[in-house]
Write a protein that holds these residues in place. Sequence first.
Motif, PDB file in Angstrom:
ATOM      1  N   LEU A   1     -42.430   0.793 -77.227  1.00 42.09           N
ATOM      2  CA  LEU A   1     -43.049   1.462 -76.098  1.00 42.09           C
ATOM      3  C   LEU A   1     -44.518   1.661 -76.407  1.00 42.09           C
ATOM      4  CD1 LEU A   1     -42.227   2.639 -73.383  1.00 42.09           C
ATOM      5  CD2 LEU A   1     -42.008   4.858 -74.501  1.00 42.09           C
ATOM      6  N   HIS A   2     -45.397   1.123 -75.595  1.00 43.17           N
ATOM      7  CA  HIS A   2     -46.830   1.217 -75.833  1.00 43.17           C
ATOM      8  C   HIS A   2     -47.252   2.677 -75.864  1.00 43.17           C
ATOM      9  CE1 HIS A   2     -51.163   0.772 -75.250  1.00 43.17           C
ATOM     10  NE2 HIS A   2     -51.002  -0.461 -75.715  1.00 43.17           N
ATOM     11  N   SER A   3     -48.164   3.007 -76.751  1.00 45.14           N
ATOM     12  CA  SER A   3     -48.519   4.403 -76.970  1.00 45.14           C
ATOM     13  C   SER A   3     -49.119   5.069 -75.744  1.00 45.14           C
ATOM     14  CB  SER A   3     -49.509   4.507 -78.142  1.00 45.14           C
ATOM     15  OG  SER A   3     -50.669   3.763 -77.873  1.00 45.14           O
ATOM     16  N   ASN A   4     -49.705   4.312 -74.820  1.00 43.82           N
ATOM     17  CA  ASN A   4     -50.357   4.916 -73.673  1.00 43.82           C
ATOM     18  C   ASN A   4     -49.767   4.477 -72.344  1.00 43.82           C
ATOM     19  OD1 ASN A   4     -52.338   6.344 -75.201  1.00 43.82           O
ATOM     20  ND2 ASN A   4     -53.333   4.394 -75.581  1.00 43.82           N
ATOM     21  N   LYS A   5     -48.676   3.703 -72.344  1.00 45.81           N
ATOM     22  CA  LYS A   5     -48.131   3.167 -71.107  1.00 45.81           C
ATOM     23  C   LYS A   5     -46.618   3.312 -71.092  1.00 45.81           C
ATOM     24  CE  LYS A   5     -51.729  -0.406 -70.737  1.00 45.81           C
ATOM     25  NZ  LYS A   5     -51.984  -1.849 -70.648  1.00 45.81           N
ATOM     26  N   LYS A   6     -46.064   3.556 -69.888  1.00 40.85           N
ATOM     27  CA  LYS A   6     -44.621   3.617 -69.730  1.00 40.85           C
ATOM     28  C   LYS A   6     -44.082   2.215 -69.460  1.00 40.85           C
ATOM     29  CE  LYS A   6     -43.214   7.908 -69.990  1.00 40.85           C
ATOM     30  NZ  LYS A   6     -42.081   8.321 -70.810  1.00 40.85           N
TER      31      LYS A   6
ATOM     32  N   ARG B   1     -40.087  17.534 -84.024  1.00 41.47           N
ATOM     33  CA  ARG B   1     -39.334  17.947 -82.836  1.00 41.47           C
ATOM     34  C   ARG B   1     -39.707  17.004 -81.695  1.00 41.47           C
ATOM     35  NH1 ARG B   1     -42.839  23.517 -82.201  1.00 41.47           N
ATOM     36  NH2 ARG B   1     -44.853  22.547 -81.654  1.00 41.47           N
ATOM     37  N   PRO B   2     -38.926  17.001 -80.609  1.00 42.67           N
ATOM     38  CA  PRO B   2     -39.320  16.197 -79.450  1.00 42.67           C
ATOM     39  C   PRO B   2     -40.649  16.698 -78.890  1.00 42.67           C
ATOM     40  CG  PRO B   2     -37.013  16.858 -79.293  1.00 42.67           C
ATOM     41  CD  PRO B   2     -37.598  17.635 -80.428  1.00 42.67           C
TER      42      PRO B   2
ATOM     43  N   ASP C   1     -43.604  14.297 -73.341  1.00 38.02           N
ATOM     44  CA  ASP C   1     -43.026  12.955 -73.252  1.00 38.02           C
ATOM     45  C   ASP C   1     -41.734  12.895 -74.045  1.00 38.02           C
ATOM     46  OD1 ASP C   1     -42.429  10.250 -73.311  1.00 38.02           O
ATOM     47  OD2 ASP C   1     -44.523   9.631 -73.456  1.00 38.02           O
ATOM     48  N   ASN C   2     -40.606  12.681 -73.360  1.00 37.16           N
ATOM     49  CA  ASN C   2     -39.311  12.670 -74.035  1.00 37.16           C
ATOM     50  C   ASN C   2     -39.107  11.472 -74.942  1.00 37.16           C
ATOM     51  OD1 ASN C   2     -38.461  15.061 -72.843  1.00 37.16           O
ATOM     52  ND2 ASN C   2     -37.647  14.005 -71.039  1.00 37.16           N
ATOM     53  N   ASP C   3     -39.952  10.448 -74.822  1.00 39.33           N
ATOM     54  CA  ASP C   3     -39.835   9.271 -75.670  1.00 39.33           C
ATOM     55  C   ASP C   3     -40.568   9.444 -76.992  1.00 39.33           C
ATOM     56  OD1 ASP C   3     -38.280   7.674 -73.936  1.00 39.33           O
ATOM     57  OD2 ASP C   3     -40.055   7.305 -72.714  1.00 39.33           O
ATOM     58  N   ARG C   4     -41.204  10.583 -77.182  1.00 39.56           N
ATOM     59  CA  ARG C   4     -42.032  10.777 -78.368  1.00 39.56           C
ATOM     60  C   ARG C   4     -41.596  12.014 -79.141  1.00 39.56           C
ATOM     61  NH1 ARG C   4     -45.444   6.894 -77.928  1.00 39.56           N
ATOM     62  NH2 ARG C   4     -46.192   6.187 -75.903  1.00 39.56           N
ATOM     63  N   GLY C   5     -42.094  12.095 -80.355  1.00 45.00           N
ATOM     64  CA  GLY C   5     -41.842  13.264 -81.176  1.00 45.00           C
ATOM     65  C   GLY C   5     -43.151  13.957 -81.504  1.00 45.00           C
TER      66      GLY C   5
ATOM     67  N   GLU D   1     -48.579  13.772 -82.172  1.00 47.90           N
ATOM     68  CA  GLU D   1     -47.393  13.119 -81.620  1.00 47.90           C
ATOM     69  C   GLU D   1     -47.148  11.788 -82.319  1.00 47.90           C
ATOM     70  OE1 GLU D   1     -47.369  12.701 -77.403  1.00 47.90           O
ATOM     71  OE2 GLU D   1     -47.463  14.873 -77.029  1.00 47.90           O
ATOM     72  N   ILE D   2     -45.868  11.392 -82.357  1.00 53.04           N
ATOM     73  CA  ILE D   2     -45.462  10.108 -82.924  1.00 53.04           C
ATOM     74  C   ILE D   2     -44.672   9.338 -81.869  1.00 53.04           C
ATOM     75  CG2 ILE D   2     -45.491  10.815 -85.344  1.00 53.04           C
ATOM     76  CD1 ILE D   2     -42.501  11.436 -85.112  1.00 53.04           C
ATOM     77  N   ASP D   3     -44.538   8.026 -82.054  1.00 44.74           N
ATOM     78  CA  ASP D   3     -43.956   7.186 -81.002  1.00 44.74           C
ATOM     79  C   ASP D   3     -42.445   7.021 -81.105  1.00 44.74           C
ATOM     80  OD1 ASP D   3     -43.873   5.538 -83.203  1.00 44.74           O
ATOM     81  OD2 ASP D   3     -44.952   3.869 -82.277  1.00 44.74           O
ATOM     82  N   VAL D   4     -41.765   8.012 -81.665  1.00 39.10           N
ATOM     83  CA  VAL D   4     -40.298   8.024 -81.661  1.00 39.10           C
ATOM     84  C   VAL D   4     -39.848   9.466 -81.483  1.00 39.10           C
ATOM     85  CG1 VAL D   4     -40.082   8.259 -84.174  1.00 39.10           C
ATOM     86  CG2 VAL D   4     -38.203   7.254 -82.859  1.00 39.10           C
ATOM     87  N   CYS D   5     -38.816   9.663 -80.671  1.00 37.95           N
ATOM     88  CA  CYS D   5     -38.265  11.000 -80.468  1.00 37.95           C
ATOM     89  C   CYS D   5     -37.176  11.246 -81.509  1.00 37.95           C
ATOM     90  CB  CYS D   5     -37.697  11.127 -79.059  1.00 37.95           C
ATOM     91  SG  CYS D   5     -36.930  12.732 -78.732  1.00 37.95           S
ATOM     92  N   PRO D   6     -37.206  12.367 -82.215  1.00 41.72           N
ATOM     93  CA  PRO D   6     -36.179  12.612 -83.242  1.00 41.72           C
ATOM     94  C   PRO D   6     -34.765  12.648 -82.675  1.00 41.72           C
ATOM     95  CG  PRO D   6     -37.492  14.593 -82.820  1.00 41.72           C
ATOM     96  CD  PRO D   6     -38.185  13.469 -82.141  1.00 41.72           C
ATOM     97  N   ASN D   7     -34.619  12.997 -81.405  1.00 42.73           N
ATOM     98  CA  ASN D   7     -33.276  13.004 -80.801  1.00 42.73           C
ATOM     99  C   ASN D   7     -32.662  11.609 -80.789  1.00 42.73           C
ATOM    100  OD1 ASN D   7     -33.555  15.721 -80.349  1.00 42.73           O
ATOM    101  ND2 ASN D   7     -34.011  15.532 -78.163  1.00 42.73           N
ATOM    102  N   ASP D   8     -33.491  10.574 -80.690  1.00 43.64           N
ATOM    103  CA  ASP D   8     -32.991   9.202 -80.660  1.00 43.64           C
ATOM    104  C   ASP D   8     -32.555   8.716 -82.040  1.00 43.64           C
ATOM    105  OD1 ASP D   8     -33.355   8.913 -77.927  1.00 43.64           O
ATOM    106  OD2 ASP D   8     -35.427   8.248 -78.143  1.00 43.64           O
ATOM    107  N   ILE D   9     -32.980   9.409 -83.084  1.00 43.89           N
ATOM    108  CA  ILE D   9     -32.587   9.030 -84.447  1.00 43.89           C
ATOM    109  C   ILE D   9     -31.192   9.560 -84.769  1.00 43.89           C
ATOM    110  CG2 ILE D   9     -33.264   9.186 -86.888  1.00 43.89           C
ATOM    111  CD1 ILE D   9     -36.146   9.428 -85.974  1.00 43.89           C
ATOM    112  N   ILE D  10     -30.686  10.461 -83.946  1.00 43.69           N
ATOM    113  CA  ILE D  10     -29.326  11.008 -83.995  1.00 43.69           C
ATOM    114  C   ILE D  10     -29.186  12.099 -85.061  1.00 43.69           C
ATOM    115  CG2 ILE D  10     -26.864  10.526 -84.217  1.00 43.69           C
ATOM    116  CD1 ILE D  10     -28.186   9.306 -81.734  1.00 43.69           C
TER     117      ILE D  10
END
Length: 274
Positions: A29-34, A162-163, A167-171, A116-125
């Motif tokens: 997912l591009h850092s500045n675009k959906k 944390r999320p 942006d829910n796609d990021r941490g 912010e980082i480009d991964v949401c911790p919730n997606d890491i499970i």
Amino acid sequence: MQEISRVIVALIYWCFLGNKSSYAVAFVLHSNKKSWKLATAKVGDLLSDLPTPSLLLELSLADSAASCSLDEFLQNQSSYDALDGALFVHTTITDTSVRDAITKEEGSGKSLVIGEIDVCPNDIIVPCYLGIGLANHHAGGYYWARGMGMGASLPAPGICVRPASVDNDRGELYWKKREPGQNAKETTEESSNSNDGKRSEWADFVVCGDTVQLVPTSSILSSCTLFAQLLGVRRIGRPLGADPIVETIWVRKQNDIGDVLWVPQEKITKCQKI
């Protein structure tokens, strides 16, 4: 919607893989675009060249944990827990504007938020934490040396993930607490800086575009569906200060009973071409 997007990504992934035998295809997912963009990782790439987020296995650490070859080891789902501390989620710092604004107004070391980082911790499970990392050059060579061997998976004390709030796609990386305790040797319950060899201070120096690694607290090889590839990187044998290099790529598969296996990408592409 997020699950539908992953299914589409997986279908495109298989279409491309049959034509690019030397590549692992990742969708980032591009850092500045959906919007999704296509990125590739191949054997011989350096850590700094890899798309993010990516799932990495540090081969020197994994070799010492495995009781057989890694190709065989990754065929047995019950063995995955032995790789704790050798798995890393490679991610990019995408936004430090909150920290930068506070630093401008109040001076450095005052912001609870790091960036912010480009991964949401919730997606890491599973829960994860910020590690010193596989090639930490954010504040000179000191932290690179501290990250050798198992040092790469040592936590940066006082820093949590944390999320992201927007942006829910990021941490978001943040300090648990910025105020100092009464005693300089107090733990992170009293102060984010544990004063135990300065394993955390480098985080205040990261900027947009820098990469860091999160360390899962337990194996995610069977539970996390965010990653279709596992990139095996090695540091031992590299020049001092050099980036780890990709030596092996595995692809996520499921057997007939639903167990998750990681198969060398080369074997997958050969089967597809027969």
